[in-house]
Each structure stands twice: as C-alpha cells, then as structure tokens.
Design an enzyme around this catalytic site. Sequence first.
Site, PDB file in Angstrom:
ATOM      1  N   SER A 141       0.910  -1.122   0.087  1.00 40.30           N
ATOM      2  CA  SER A 141      -0.001  -0.152   0.198  1.00 40.30           C
ATOM      3  C   SER A 141       0.987   1.108  -0.221  1.00 40.30           C
ATOM      4  O   SER A 141       2.248   1.065   0.299  1.00 40.30           O
ATOM      5  CB  SER A 141      -0.946  -0.053   1.096  1.00 40.30           C
ATOM      6  N   TYR A 154      -2.099  -0.955  10.891  1.00 38.22           N
ATOM      7  CA  TYR A 154      -2.273  -1.262   9.523  1.00 38.22           C
ATOM      8  C   TYR A 154      -1.122  -0.766   8.834  1.00 38.22           C
ATOM      9  O   TYR A 154      -0.364  -1.550   8.037  1.00 38.22           O
ATOM     10  CB  TYR A 154      -3.397  -0.692   8.742  1.00 38.22           C
TER      11      TYR A 154
HETATM   12  N1  LIG Z   1      -8.759  -0.479  -0.811  1.00 42.46           N
HETATM   13  C1  LIG Z   1      -7.872   0.428  -0.509  1.00 42.46           C
HETATM   14  O1  LIG Z   1      -7.934   1.536  -0.742  1.00 42.46           O
HETATM   15  C2  LIG Z   1      -6.278  -0.235  -0.493  1.00 42.46           C
HETATM   16  C3  LIG Z   1      -5.346   0.504  -0.704  1.00 42.46           C
HETATM   17  C4  LIG Z   1      -3.889   0.140  -0.410  1.00 42.46           C
HETATM   18  C5  LIG Z   1      -3.913  -1.317  -0.310  1.00 42.46           C
HETATM   19  N2  LIG Z   1      -5.027  -2.037  -0.147  1.00 42.46           N
HETATM   20  C6  LIG Z   1      -4.808  -3.464   0.015  1.00 42.46           C
HETATM   21  O2  LIG Z   1      -5.430  -4.166  -0.965  1.00 42.46           O
HETATM   22  C7  LIG Z   1      -5.723  -5.433  -0.324  1.00 42.46           C
HETATM   23  C8  LIG Z   1      -7.152  -5.901  -0.922  1.00 42.46           C
HETATM   24  O3  LIG Z   1      -8.162  -4.980  -0.229  1.00 42.46           O
HETATM   25  P1  LIG Z   1      -9.462  -4.557  -0.820  1.00 42.46           P
HETATM   26  O4  LIG Z   1      -9.506  -3.155  -0.328  1.00 42.46           O
HETATM   27  O5  LIG Z   1      -9.856  -5.357  -1.636  1.00 42.46           O
HETATM   28  O6  LIG Z   1     -10.133  -5.187   0.742  1.00 42.46           O
HETATM   29  P2  LIG Z   1     -11.686  -5.623   0.780  1.00 42.46           P
HETATM   30  O7  LIG Z   1     -12.658  -5.202  -0.217  1.00 42.46           O
HETATM   31  O8  LIG Z   1     -11.925  -5.583   2.346  1.00 42.46           O
HETATM   32  O9  LIG Z   1     -11.506  -7.355   0.435  1.00 42.46           O
HETATM   33  C9  LIG Z   1     -10.611  -8.080   1.457  1.00 42.46           C
HETATM   34  C10 LIG Z   1     -10.500  -9.443   0.758  1.00 42.46           C
HETATM   35  O10 LIG Z   1      -9.651 -10.023   1.904  1.00 42.46           O
HETATM   36  C11 LIG Z   1     -10.300 -11.263   2.369  1.00 42.46           C
HETATM   37  N3  LIG Z   1     -10.155 -11.586   3.541  1.00 42.46           N
HETATM   38  C12 LIG Z   1     -10.301 -10.804   4.783  1.00 42.46           C
HETATM   39  N4  LIG Z   1      -9.910 -11.504   5.810  1.00 42.46           N
HETATM   40  C13 LIG Z   1      -9.723 -12.738   5.495  1.00 42.46           C
HETATM   41  C14 LIG Z   1      -9.222 -13.799   6.287  1.00 42.46           C
HETATM   42  N5  LIG Z   1      -9.183 -13.970   7.569  1.00 42.46           N
HETATM   43  N6  LIG Z   1      -8.794 -14.970   5.516  1.00 42.46           N
HETATM   44  C15 LIG Z   1      -8.932 -15.089   4.029  1.00 42.46           C
HETATM   45  N7  LIG Z   1      -9.173 -14.134   3.537  1.00 42.46           N
HETATM   46  C16 LIG Z   1      -9.715 -12.943   3.896  1.00 42.46           C
HETATM   47  C17 LIG Z   1     -11.502 -10.856   2.180  1.00 42.46           C
HETATM   48  O11 LIG Z   1     -12.577 -12.063   2.102  1.00 42.46           O
HETATM   49  P3  LIG Z   1     -13.485 -12.856   3.045  1.00 42.46           P
HETATM   50  O12 LIG Z   1     -14.118 -11.929   3.894  1.00 42.46           O
HETATM   51  O13 LIG Z   1     -14.472 -13.655   2.150  1.00 42.46           O
HETATM   52  O14 LIG Z   1     -12.466 -13.671   3.881  1.00 42.46           O
HETATM   53  C18 LIG Z   1     -11.993  -9.866   0.875  1.00 42.46           C
HETATM   54  O15 LIG Z   1     -11.763 -11.076  -0.300  1.00 42.46           O
HETATM   55  C19 LIG Z   1      -5.409  -5.442   1.137  1.00 42.46           C
HETATM   56  O16 LIG Z   1      -4.220  -6.025   1.206  1.00 42.46           O
HETATM   57  C20 LIG Z   1      -5.209  -4.059   1.111  1.00 42.46           C
HETATM   58  O17 LIG Z   1      -4.495  -3.872   2.330  1.00 42.46           O
HETATM   59  C21 LIG Z   1      -6.485  -1.488  -0.253  1.00 42.46           C
END
Ligand SMILES: NC(=O)c1ccc[n+]([C@@H]2O[C@H](COP(=O)([O-])OP(=O)(O)OC[C@H]3O[C@@H](n4cnc5c(N)ncnc54)[C@H](OP(=O)(O)O)[C@@H]3O)[C@@H](O)[C@H]2O)c1
Length: 266
Positions: A141, A154
Amino acid sequence: MYTYRGSTTLVTGASRGLGTAYATELARRGSDLVLVARSAAALDELAARLRTAHGVAVRTLAADLTDRTQVAGLLTDLADTPVDLLLNNAGMGPAGPFLERPLEPNQVAVDLNITALMTLSHALGRTMAARGHGGIVNVASTAAFQPMPYQAGYGATKAFVLSFTEALAEELRGTGVHVMAAHPGGTDTSFFDGTTHTMDPRHVDAPADVVRRTLDDFARGRSASYPGRRLNQIGSWAARFLPRTTTTRLAAWVNRSVGMDAVRAE
Ligand SMILES: NC(=O)c1ccc[n+]([C@@H]2O[C@H](COP(=O)([O-])OP(=O)(O)OC[C@H]3O[C@@H](n4cnc5c(N)ncnc54)[C@H](OP(=O)(O)O)[C@@H]3O)[C@@H](O)[C@H]2O)c1
C-alpha cells in the site's frame, strides 16, 4: 515478459474488492485460477462466472488465512496444483486512534497481512524456486512508506510487506522467480466496511484500473508497482527524502483531515 495465458495464479482475498478484480483480469488474460478467501459462496459464484466468460479452469479453496491450521490445510490441498503466480492480496486494516479502538483487529491484521503472506510466500516460493519459474505479487500500500497515525497497526503491517518483498525479490533475482510489491492508494472497495469511515469518491481509484496496471507492471518485470494515481508515487518519494518526524506529522494531518481520527465501529 511474463505470460499469464496458460499459467495458474493463486489469488488470496478473491471474494470481493481488489481480489475479485485481480481474478477477473487474470481470467481475461487467460490464467487459470485458485481463489482463496473465507466466503465460499462468493468464491464459487465468481469461479462460475469466470469459467463461463473466459474458459479458464478455476478452483476455489475457502480458508481463514489468520488460522495457521487452515493455511497448512490449504497448502496440503495445493500439493497437486503447480502455482505459477502467487498474488498475496488478502488484507485488512484497522483504523482510528490506537488506544481508543479494540486491540483485536490489529492482531488479526498482523496474522493476515504479515503471517499468512509470509507463510504462503515461503511454501509456494520454494516450489517455484525448485522449478526455476514463477512469481509472487505482494499487495502492500502507499501506507507502507511512512508511519500512519490513526492507522498505526495497518501502516506497520504494510511497511513489513514492503521490506519483506524487496528483500525476497533480491534473494530470488536471477532464479526465474520474480517478486514484486504493489502499492495501491485509496481504491473503491469494501475495505472500510463495518467502520464509520467512507472514502471520498473523488480521491479513490477504480479496482479494475489498479489491477490492470499491477499485472502490466509484473509482466514487464518491475520490482514495484504504483498502480493508482500519480500522486501516490510522488508521496512515496517524499517519504524517502523528508525527516521521519515530518512525514509522520504530515500523515497524521492527512488522516485527521479525512476523519480517520474519529473512526468508530458502525
Ligand atoms: N482499498 C484500498 O484503498 C487499498 C489501498 C491500498 C492497499 N490495499 C490492500 O489491497 C488488498 C485488498 O484490499 P481490498 O480493498 O480489496 O479489501 P476488501 O474489499 O475488504 O477485501 C478484502 C479481501 O480479503 C479477504 N479476507 C479478509 N480476511 C480474511 C481472512 N481472515 N482469510 C482469508 N481472506 C480474508 C476478504 O474475503 P473474506 O471476507 O471472504 O474472507 C476479501 O476478499 C489488501 O491487502 C489491502 O490492504 C487496499
């Protein structure tokens, strides 16, 4: 250039958000898939959609990646599936003032963002290195580059991902296993669901754009990808040149200005 067509990619956190977008774009590029998350129904629904739309093979493995026993079971299930690309995308991020919010989400973030990512990199990286072919993309990130007041736990997990990924990339340079960190900025996903925080739509990128650029950068052999708006990468440079206290205060100011200091559970 890395070729996605005919390869097999494991995507963690594929049930929604960036993970679903990665799976969709990888299927469009002809990669077979292994989809991992806790929500089995969402994975199965996505798998059916991608098989029909793109004719790729898709396997779903529901697992809680914060549970070491389930991670070990997942790796056993994968023994007969050579994974060419590991996309460590699953992640979560507690927000709000550290002492005023529960500890547990911070512990879960360490288990998911760090321990699971490192465990999968170790196990699948070893088989890739033995074959002399493969890749690992770790989703970090822009939060990785400076301390993040009001997202302290985080930001620290993402600093780990950055450091770990850069070190592993260097260890594996020349082995045929390419390792890259991806640094999205704010992206329009369900990341803050369950909290009072909402992302300003003017300041977030679309998941489809972020994953397309990430996969293009990996295919080109880059060691880092900044797949969001240009300002994200400029911010990461600033954090390298300014004193740590200055960047930390700036990050605190930015996070306060978007209300991160007032985040509560919904
Ligand atoms: N969105 C942003 O602004 C942003 C910015 C920078 C980096 N990121 C990074 O991008 C990545 C994806 O984030 P996102 O924004 O797509 O988040 P999200 O919409 O909350 O999705 C998170 C995913 O992780 C899975 N997950 C959560 N807890 C889990 C567990 N205990 N075991 C297995 N899977 C799990 C969830 O699936 P289930 O709930 O079905 O398990 C879901 O598929 C993350 O690493 C985040 O830190 C996001």
